[in-house]
Design a protein around this motif. Structure first.
Motif, PDB file in Angstrom:
ATOM      1  N   LEU A  69       0.823  -1.222   0.000  1.00  9.96           N
ATOM      2  CA  LEU A  69       0.000   0.000   0.000  1.00  9.96           C
ATOM      3  C   LEU A  69       0.851   1.263   0.000  1.00  9.96           C
ATOM      4  O   LEU A  69       0.435   2.297  -0.520  1.00  9.96           O
ATOM      5  CB  LEU A  69      -0.919   0.019   1.233  1.00  9.96           C
ATOM      6  N   CYS A  70       2.041   1.167   0.581  1.00 13.08           N
ATOM      7  CA  CYS A  70       2.879   2.353   0.730  1.00 13.08           C
ATOM      8  C   CYS A  70       3.841   2.570  -0.428  1.00 13.08           C
ATOM      9  O   CYS A  70       4.840   3.275  -0.286  1.00 13.08           O
ATOM     10  CB  CYS A  70       3.645   2.292   2.050  1.00 13.08           C
ATOM     11  N   GLN A  71       3.558   1.941  -1.557  1.00 10.13           N
ATOM     12  CA  GLN A  71       4.331   2.228  -2.760  1.00 10.13           C
ATOM     13  C   GLN A  71       3.687   3.389  -3.523  1.00 10.13           C
ATOM     14  O   GLN A  71       2.511   3.700  -3.338  1.00 10.13           O
ATOM     15  CB  GLN A  71       4.410   0.989  -3.661  1.00 10.13           C
ATOM     16  N   SER A  72       4.452   3.985  -4.385  1.00  7.13           N
ATOM     17  CA  SER A  72       3.964   5.129  -5.150  1.00  7.13           C
ATOM     18  C   SER A  72       2.866   4.704  -6.122  1.00  7.13           C
ATOM     19  O   SER A  72       2.746   3.520  -6.474  1.00  7.13           O
ATOM     20  CB  SER A  72       5.117   5.759  -5.934  1.00  7.13           C
ATOM     21  N   TYR A  73       2.101   5.677  -6.559  1.00  5.29           N
ATOM     22  CA  TYR A  73       1.049   5.417  -7.548  1.00  5.29           C
ATOM     23  C   TYR A  73       1.648   4.855  -8.833  1.00  5.29           C
ATOM     24  O   TYR A  73       1.067   3.956  -9.464  1.00  5.29           O
ATOM     25  CB  TYR A  73       0.300   6.721  -7.826  1.00  5.29           C
ATOM     26  N   GLU A  74       2.826   5.332  -9.198  1.00  5.92           N
ATOM     27  CA  GLU A  74       3.502   4.853 -10.411  1.00  5.92           C
ATOM     28  C   GLU A  74       3.824   3.361 -10.297  1.00  5.92           C
ATOM     29  O   GLU A  74       3.719   2.611 -11.271  1.00  5.92           O
ATOM     30  CB  GLU A  74       4.790   5.656 -10.646  1.00  5.92           C
ATOM     31  N   TYR A  75       4.203   2.922  -9.085  1.00  6.67           N
ATOM     32  CA  TYR A  75       4.461   1.503  -8.859  1.00  6.67           C
ATOM     33  C   TYR A  75       3.188   0.683  -9.078  1.00  6.67           C
ATOM     34  O   TYR A  75       3.206  -0.363  -9.729  1.00  6.67           O
ATOM     35  CB  TYR A  75       4.972   1.304  -7.432  1.00  6.67           C
ATOM     36  N   HIS A  76       2.077   1.168  -8.539  1.00 10.14           N
ATOM     37  CA  HIS A  76       0.817   0.415  -8.626  1.00 10.14           C
ATOM     38  C   HIS A  76       0.301   0.321 -10.055  1.00 10.14           C
ATOM     39  O   HIS A  76      -0.230  -0.727 -10.443  1.00 10.14           O
ATOM     40  CB  HIS A  76      -0.240   1.048  -7.719  1.00 10.14           C
ATOM     41  N   ILE A  77       0.439   1.378 -10.829  1.00  5.16           N
ATOM     42  CA  ILE A  77      -0.075   1.309 -12.202  1.00  5.16           C
ATOM     43  C   ILE A  77       0.828   0.469 -13.107  1.00  5.16           C
ATOM     44  O   ILE A  77       0.422   0.075 -14.195  1.00  5.16           O
ATOM     45  CB  ILE A  77      -0.288   2.715 -12.818  1.00  5.16           C
ATOM     46  N   SER A  78       2.038   0.182 -12.634  1.00  2.00           N
ATOM     47  CA  SER A  78       2.943  -0.650 -13.442  1.00  2.00           C
ATOM     48  C   SER A  78       2.917  -2.117 -12.997  1.00  2.00           C
ATOM     49  O   SER A  78       3.605  -2.954 -13.568  1.00  2.00           O
ATOM     50  CB  SER A  78       4.380  -0.121 -13.358  1.00  2.00           C
ATOM     51  N   THR A  92       7.672   4.393   0.034  1.00  2.00           N
ATOM     52  CA  THR A  92       7.903   5.700  -0.582  1.00  2.00           C
ATOM     53  C   THR A  92       6.857   6.744  -0.220  1.00  2.00           C
ATOM     54  O   THR A  92       7.127   7.932  -0.259  1.00  2.00           O
ATOM     55  CB  THR A  92       7.938   5.550  -2.114  1.00  2.00           C
ATOM     56  N   VAL A  93       5.638   6.323   0.094  1.00  2.00           N
ATOM     57  CA  VAL A  93       4.579   7.328   0.272  1.00  2.00           C
ATOM     58  C   VAL A  93       3.911   7.274   1.642  1.00  2.00           C
ATOM     59  O   VAL A  93       2.925   7.952   1.872  1.00  2.00           O
ATOM     60  CB  VAL A  93       3.491   7.184  -0.823  1.00  2.00           C
ATOM     61  N   CYS A  94       4.415   6.468   2.563  1.00  2.00           N
ATOM     62  CA  CYS A  94       3.786   6.351   3.876  1.00  2.00           C
ATOM     63  C   CYS A  94       4.705   6.879   4.963  1.00  2.00           C
ATOM     64  O   CYS A  94       5.824   6.402   5.105  1.00  2.00           O
ATOM     65  CB  CYS A  94       3.452   4.892   4.187  1.00  2.00           C
ATOM     66  N   PHE A  95       4.232   7.839   5.678  1.00  2.00           N
ATOM     67  CA  PHE A  95       4.889   8.231   6.921  1.00  2.00           C
ATOM     68  C   PHE A  95       3.851   8.953   7.771  1.00  2.00           C
ATOM     69  O   PHE A  95       2.930   9.590   7.272  1.00  2.00           O
ATOM     70  CB  PHE A  95       6.124   9.108   6.700  1.00  2.00           C
ATOM     71  N   ASP A  96       3.993   8.804   9.070  1.00  2.00           N
ATOM     72  CA  ASP A  96       3.017   9.365   9.994  1.00  2.00           C
ATOM     73  C   ASP A  96       3.310  10.852  10.158  1.00  2.00           C
ATOM     74  O   ASP A  96       4.256  11.247  10.820  1.00  2.00           O
ATOM     75  CB  ASP A  96       3.121   8.641  11.337  1.00  2.00           C
ATOM     76  N   ASN A  97       2.486  11.658   9.521  1.00  2.00           N
ATOM     77  CA  ASN A  97       2.720  13.102   9.529  1.00  2.00           C
ATOM     78  C   ASN A  97       1.597  13.800  10.289  1.00  2.00           C
ATOM     79  O   ASN A  97       0.446  13.804   9.853  1.00  2.00           O
ATOM     80  CB  ASN A  97       2.789  13.621   8.088  1.00  2.00           C
ATOM     81  N   LYS A  98       1.936  14.345  11.442  1.00  2.00           N
ATOM     82  CA  LYS A  98       0.931  15.002  12.285  1.00  2.00           C
ATOM     83  C   LYS A  98       0.768  16.482  11.958  1.00  2.00           C
ATOM     84  O   LYS A  98      -0.066  17.165  12.530  1.00  2.00           O
ATOM     85  CB  LYS A  98       1.328  14.858  13.767  1.00  2.00           C
ATOM     86  N   GLU A  99       1.582  16.978  11.011  1.00  2.00           N
ATOM     87  CA  GLU A  99       1.516  18.406  10.682  1.00  2.00           C
ATOM     88  C   GLU A  99       0.218  18.751   9.976  1.00  2.00           C
ATOM     89  O   GLU A  99      -0.441  17.900   9.378  1.00  2.00           O
ATOM     90  CB  GLU A  99       2.690  18.788   9.780  1.00  2.00           C
ATOM     91  N   ASP A 100      -0.144  20.021  10.047  1.00  2.00           N
ATOM     92  CA  ASP A 100      -1.316  20.501   9.328  1.00  2.00           C
ATOM     93  C   ASP A 100      -1.064  20.432   7.829  1.00  2.00           C
ATOM     94  O   ASP A 100       0.078  20.337   7.374  1.00  2.00           O
ATOM     95  CB  ASP A 100      -1.629  21.954   9.726  1.00  2.00           C
ATOM     96  N   LYS A 101      -2.152  20.500   7.069  1.00  2.00           N
ATOM     97  CA  LYS A 101      -2.002  20.472   5.616  1.00  2.00           C
ATOM     98  C   LYS A 101      -1.248  21.712   5.136  1.00  2.00           C
ATOM     99  O   LYS A 101      -1.208  22.741   5.811  1.00  2.00           O
ATOM    100  CB  LYS A 101      -3.362  20.369   4.945  1.00  2.00           C
ATOM    101  N   LEU A 102      -0.681  21.580   3.951  1.00  2.00           N
ATOM    102  CA  LEU A 102       0.098  22.666   3.366  1.00  2.00           C
ATOM    103  C   LEU A 102      -0.797  23.877   3.097  1.00  2.00           C
ATOM    104  O   LEU A 102      -1.897  23.738   2.564  1.00  2.00           O
ATOM    105  CB  LEU A 102       0.732  22.189   2.057  1.00  2.00           C
ATOM    106  N   SER A 103      -0.320  25.030   3.469  1.00  2.00           N
ATOM    107  CA  SER A 103      -1.106  26.255   3.268  1.00  2.00           C
ATOM    108  C   SER A 103      -1.347  26.502   1.771  1.00  2.00           C
ATOM    109  O   SER A 103      -0.432  26.424   0.956  1.00  2.00           O
ATOM    110  CB  SER A 103      -0.357  27.445   3.870  1.00  2.00           C
ATOM    111  N   PHE A 104      -2.603  26.756   1.436  1.00  2.00           N
ATOM    112  CA  PHE A 104      -2.971  27.040   0.043  1.00  2.00           C
ATOM    113  C   PHE A 104      -3.930  28.228   0.046  1.00  2.00           C
ATOM    114  O   PHE A 104      -5.122  28.091   0.311  1.00  2.00           O
ATOM    115  CB  PHE A 104      -3.616  25.806  -0.596  1.00  2.00           C
TER     116      PHE A 104
END
Length: 584
Positions: free
Chosen positions: A125-134, A343-355
């Protein structure tokens, strides 16, 4: 040893976990205790049979006088009774210890199995989207389910059983050597040599069967997925027999490979049992006629008991060896997945990126196979609160561009900025907290409407007020309230109990529940009829004006409320449409 490198790597991975070290110490102590019990039970047969056949000779032996004093034996009958009770206790104790050892073996294998299954699923599950589509999903499903079960059996359970049996066999042979060296050596070379010879003859066939199972298991899963996933078309086209026939061919290869391995692993037992009886008869003749040994019955009794214990142990060693060899191709595949970087999994408690301002794409290029550019030098600015449409023929690069904006794919060259902040590997996860994706075909789990709106949230943590608010904004609340179980209504597998428009509205409600600031509609209405599409688009166009909406569509009528439309062709933006008069 090189052949079993994958097994060694699997165990190195397991031993790294400290919580298993203590359990393996207990297992090792039980193994030692089991070996000692085997030695005692085989050694005890000589005084037991001696007491039954010739107690006077036994009572005259110096070493036996200690036993007489401890247990206060005062007659032959008393001797026979007490030594019989003692022999039974020894035999029962040995059986109990072996049961405990088997229980611990099985328990540790089960725990390691849970750990490995969870880790493989996590790594996948924690592989990149590119990995999954290939990678074909059937390969991954087969690995996480069927293949990992075989690896647990061959790489963990049978490795433990092999070494337990190996050390038990050594202990039995050592005991027999102490009783009669020549008899023990003959028994070892005949019985042990027989298993080694058979193993040498069948090893290649076992490994080949393992390769057959490894290569065909994903094909079987793929056929099941296709058969069940396309059931409507299969019924209409009356193609059931074709799918059944194809599945039967694949299943036959797997089952015959399994059958051959089971046969090859069990076959030596029948051969060696006959050989064992022949050996005992020959040794009886040797001891009585050649050596003239008067104590032939106790010695033969010890040999018979030793053989009775040794043959199943040798058979277990051979069976475990067969399973380990058959599982080598699968173990190698599991090791490859365990070594994947998350590649795409890590426990990130920070707020979402300001937009607050805009999304900027600078000189973005991308290719899947390094041969042809799917996107070629894209430059684009999307302002917050805009509704932006993307049109173009199939293969023009629309979906790839959206996937890059969402952080699912990494551009081969170029940069993305969110409010002038460079979107690097770390920032992507923070950026994705802003994004909700509504695809053409909404994935719905076989759960309640509420659980599907709050998708991925544990049932007990769902905020029902927020669910209802999201459903209202998606123009779905009135429909849900008309259902007998309201928000607790189950949608059925893949949402079969809902219409296309209702499924899309659940997708929109799901995006709103996430508090997304960017909603991506990837041909979200292309499968709907015109009337339903207009109704869904009406709901979308009424959403908060601060939402940034990115839409891919084939029908221009779908994009009539967009602030700007970009037309793509061959990976380039060939037209920017701000004035839609006369276009729609």
């Amino acid at each position: 040893m090189k052949k079993y490198k994958s097994v060694i790597l699997l165990w190195k991975y397991i031993i790294k976990d400290k919580k298993y070290k203590f359990k393996f110490i207990i297992l090792f102590l039980l193994m030692i205790l089991s070996i000692f019990a085997d030695i005692v039970s085989i050694g005890a047969i000589i005084p037991f049979l001696g007491a039954l056949t010739n107690p006077d000779i036994l009572l005259q032996k110096e070493w036996f006088k200690i036993f007489v004093e401890i247990f206060k034996i005062n007659s032959e009958n008393d001797l026979i009774f007490k030594i019989t009770i003692l022999f039974i206790l020894v035999a029962l104790s040995a059986s109990l210890i072996k049961l405990l050892l088997l229980y611990f073996n099985s328990k540790i294998s089960a725990e390691l199995g849970i750990e490995l299954k969870s880790k493989i699923f996590e790594k996948t599950l924690c592989q990149s989207y590119e990995y999954h589509i290939s990678h074909n999903s059937s390969e991954l499903i087969s690995l996480v389910t069927e293949k990992i079960n075989r690896v647990i059996q061959s790489g963990i359970l049978h490795v433990l059983m092999f070494f337990t049996s190996f050390f038990s066999a050594l202990a039995i042979i050592f005991t027999l050597i102490c009783i009669n060296t020549i008899v023990a050596i003959i028994a070892f070379f005949v019985l042990g040599g027989g298993y080694i010879l058979i193993g040498y003859l069948v090893r290649k066939k076992i490994l080949k069967n393992g390769e057959v199972i490894k290569s065909n298991q994903p094909k079987a899963v793929k056929l099941l997925q296709e058969g069940l996933g396309g059931i409507r078309d299969i019924i209409i086209d009356n193609n059931q027999l074709i799918f059944i026939s194809n599945y039967k061919k694949i299943a036959s290869k797997i089952e015959y490979a399994n059958m051959n391995n089971m046969l090859l692993s069990s076959m030596p037992k029948s051969i060696m049992e006959g050989l064992g009886i022949t050996l005992i008869a020959a040794l009886a003749y040797y001891l009585k006629v050649i050596e003239g040994n008067e104590q032939v019955l106790p010695i033969l009794g010890a040999l018979a008991l030793g053989a009775q214990k040794l043959l199943p142990i040798l058979q277990q060693m051979f069976t475990s060896w067969s399973f380990i060899n058959a599982g080598l191709p699968l173990i190698e595949e599991v090791i490859e997945h365990l070594n994947l970087n998350q590649t795409v999994c890590f426990d990130n408690k920070e707020d979402k990126l300001s937009f607050k301002k805009d999304i900027k794409l600078k000189n973005i290029s991308f290719s899947y196979d390094s041969k042809k550019l799917v996107l070629d030098n894209i430059n684009l600015i999307i302002k917050k609160g805009q509704k932006v449409g993307f049109i173009g023929k199939t293969g023009s690069g629309k979906s790839t561009l959206i996937d890059i904006i969402m952080g699912l794919l990494k551009p081969k060259s170029g940069e993305i900025f969110i409010d002038d902040v460079l979107l690097d590997d770390y920032k992507i996860k923070l950026w994705q907290k802003n994004i909700a994706h509504v695809p053409q075909f909404i994935f719905l789990s076989d759960a309640s409407i509420a659980e599907n709106i709050a998708f991925g949230i544990p049932k007990e943590k769902i905020d029902m007020e927020k669910v209802i608010e999201s459903a209202k904004k998606a123009a779905l609340h009135d429909f849900i309230e008309s259902l007998p179980n309201k928000y607790n209504t189950f949608v059925g597998e893949r949402g079969v109990q809902l219409s296309g428009g209702q499924r899309q509205r659940i997708g929109i409600a799901r995006a709103l529940y996430k508090n997304a600031e960017v909603i991506v509609l990837d041909e979200a209405t292309s499968a709907l009829d015109n009337e339903t599409e207009k109704s869904v688009m009406k709901s979308i166009n009424k959403l908060n004006k601060n939402l940034t909406i990115l839409m891919i569509a084939h029908r221009l009528s779908t994009l009539e409320e967009c602030d700007v439309i970009y037309r793509l062709e061959n990976g380039r933006i060939i037209e920017t449409i701000n004035d839609k008069k006369g276009l729609i």
